[in-house]
Design an enzyme around this catalytic site. Structure first.
Site, short mmCIF file in Angstrom:
data_model
loop_
_atom_site.label_atom_id
_atom_site.label_comp_id
_atom_site.label_asym_id
_atom_site.label_seq_id
_atom_site.Cartn_x
_atom_site.Cartn_y
_atom_site.Cartn_z
N MET A 253 -6.37 18.19 -17.08
CA MET A 253 -5.20 18.34 -17.94
C MET A 253 -4.02 18.99 -17.21
O MET A 253 -2.86 18.61 -17.43
CB MET A 253 -5.59 19.17 -19.18
CG MET A 253 -4.54 19.19 -20.27
SD MET A 253 -3.96 17.55 -20.74
CE MET A 253 -5.30 17.03 -21.79
N CYS A 254 -4.32 19.93 -16.28
CA CYS A 254 -3.21 20.59 -15.59
C CYS A 254 -2.44 19.59 -14.72
O CYS A 254 -1.22 19.67 -14.60
CB CYS A 254 -3.73 21.76 -14.75
SG CYS A 254 -5.03 21.29 -13.62
N THR A 255 -3.17 18.62 -14.15
CA THR A 255 -2.51 17.58 -13.35
C THR A 255 -1.60 16.74 -14.25
O THR A 255 -0.45 16.46 -13.92
CB THR A 255 -3.57 16.67 -12.69
OG1 THR A 255 -4.47 17.48 -11.98
CG2 THR A 255 -2.92 15.65 -11.77
N SER B 125 1.38 19.11 -15.50
CA SER B 125 2.41 19.69 -14.62
C SER B 125 2.49 19.14 -13.21
O SER B 125 3.50 19.33 -12.55
CB SER B 125 2.23 21.21 -14.58
OG SER B 125 0.90 21.51 -14.26
#
Ligand SMILES: [Zn+2]
Length: 403
Positions: free
Chosen positions: A184-186, A189
């Site tokens: 999810m972080c990829t 952001s």
């Protein structure tokens, strides 16, 4: 080669005679060439729950544009029944799970060309449930060989499974990778790939912007895909990423891996060949796993997948669950779903307490998952019966307390 019904004509079986009426370096050691050989495959049942979509026509050569919308099983059966005299194909426009063991027991060989691992495991479990053992010795006449073919883009495999004798689908479950999901972080952001941008629009923007109200995203709705596509392009431009197309957007949203006609043809041929070898006993069947890959050049090899001693499907070994007495039911559920060799989807757990059957967990009735073993009345050595969509049978586990 005599065939009843007047379906024979001169030379009809010439191609098969070359294999059955003369010896060869690859023949089965016990094979004796003779003229009293096969009369073709006379009766084939086909089970399929799908109807023909226009996008299938590029690779499924039994279907024509006029067949779009009709059940695949029926069209395939009509085609072969018209084309191959003496061969009768019986279609079933159903799920494989709609039939019970009395249906599957009538066949000599079962061939799977399924698109899901759950369905493969179910069929595998069905054939294992048909095995009979006398004093722990497998009765070979109860074995129905399973030939399984699968493709994913330019990769494919075919395998021969003799249930109870060779590695089964669940023995090699660890070979199937989990579905790829991007962190999810990829997505949120640090996107690097066009897929990250599409996932951003699908997972984060759709629920936030609600472009079609409360409607959830439908991969078959062109307006929905168009919206995700447009948002993905904006996202990609912001991070200087190229390669977002409408087609890719649809592929990512629907989790589609494009079907490649040539890969499918090679795997179908490999499966058919194994059916011929098993039915005729002229050649030794594949032992037992063929890998095919034409992503970059062409690569193929075979290996012998090994049986797993404690396979939950075919080993007849009771499965042990090791947990501390202070554990909660939820930990058992997570283990059943996340363990690489179990990979259950929605397990339902029952047990026997004080002589009575008790349901411990059902997904629709799930307020027990945070309860400790103690409050559920579970003790060391407790037997748990687990039902799941991945198998037609319940799997027995024994709860062993660790200290
Ligand atoms: Zn197994």
């Amino acid at each position: 080669m005599a065939v009843d019904g007047g379906y024979d004509w001169d030379g009809r079986w010439n191609h098969v005679r070359k294999f059955l009426e003369r010896p060869g370096p690859f023949a089965h050691p016990d094979f004796e060439p003779c003229t009293e050989a096969l009369s073709g495959f006379r009766l084939i049942h086909v089970v399929d729950m799908d109807t023909i979509d226009i996008s299938n026509l590029n690779r499924q050569f039994l279907f024509r544009p006029k067949d779009v919308g009709r059940p695949k099983a029926e069209v395939a059966a009509d085609f072969i029944n018209n084309r191959i005299p003496g061969c009768k194909v019986v279609p079933h426009y159903k799920k494989i799970q709609d039939f019970d063991e009395s249906f599957y027991r009538q066949f000599h060989i079962i061939v799977c060309g399924l698109d899901s691992i759950i369905a493969r495991r179910w069929m595998n479990g069905m054939l294992i449930s048909l095995l009979s053992y006398e004093d722990g010795v497998l009765d070979p006449s109860s074995i129905i060989p399973l030939i399984d073919g699968g493709t994913e883009g330019f990769k494919g495999n075919s395998r021969v499974i003799l249930p109870g004798m060779t590695a089964c689908i669940d023995c090699t479950l660890e070979l199937y990778p989990p579905q790829i999901n991007f962190p999810m972080c990829t997505i949120a952001s640090m996107p690097r790939l066009p897929e990250h941008c599409i996932e951003y629009a699908r997972i984060l923007l759709w629920p936030k912007e609600k472009p079609f109200g409360e409607t959830s995203l439908d991969g078959d709705n062109p307006e929905h895909i168009q919206w995700v596509f447009k948002k993905s392009i904006e996202r990609a431009a912001e991070f200087h990423i190229t390669g977002v197309t409408y087609r890719l957007t649809q592929g990512v949203v629907k989790r589609i891996i494009p079907a490649v006609a040539s890969t499918n043809a090679v795997i179908a041929a490999a499966c058919s060949l194994e059916v011929f070898k098993i039915a005729s006993s002229a050649y030794i069947p594949l032992n037992n796993y063929l890998v095919f890959n034409d992503v970059d050049g062409l690569y193929t090899y075979t290996f012998e997948a090994e049986r797993k001693e404690n396979c939950s499907a075919c080993s007849q070994v009771p499965q042990n669950l090791q947990f501390p007495p202070s554990a909660k039911l939820q930990e058992v559920l997570e283990y059943l779903m996340e363990n690489a060799s179990l990979q259950m989807k929605s397990p339902a757990i029952t047990t026997t307490l004080e002589g009575k059957n008790k349901t411990l967990y059902l997904q629709v009735f799930n307020f027990t998952e945070h309860t400790h073993f103690f409050y559920l009345g579970l003790s060391d050595g407790q037997e748990l019966a687990v039902a799941d969509v991945t198998t037609p049978q319940t799997v027995l586990f024994k709860l062993n307390f660790t200290t």
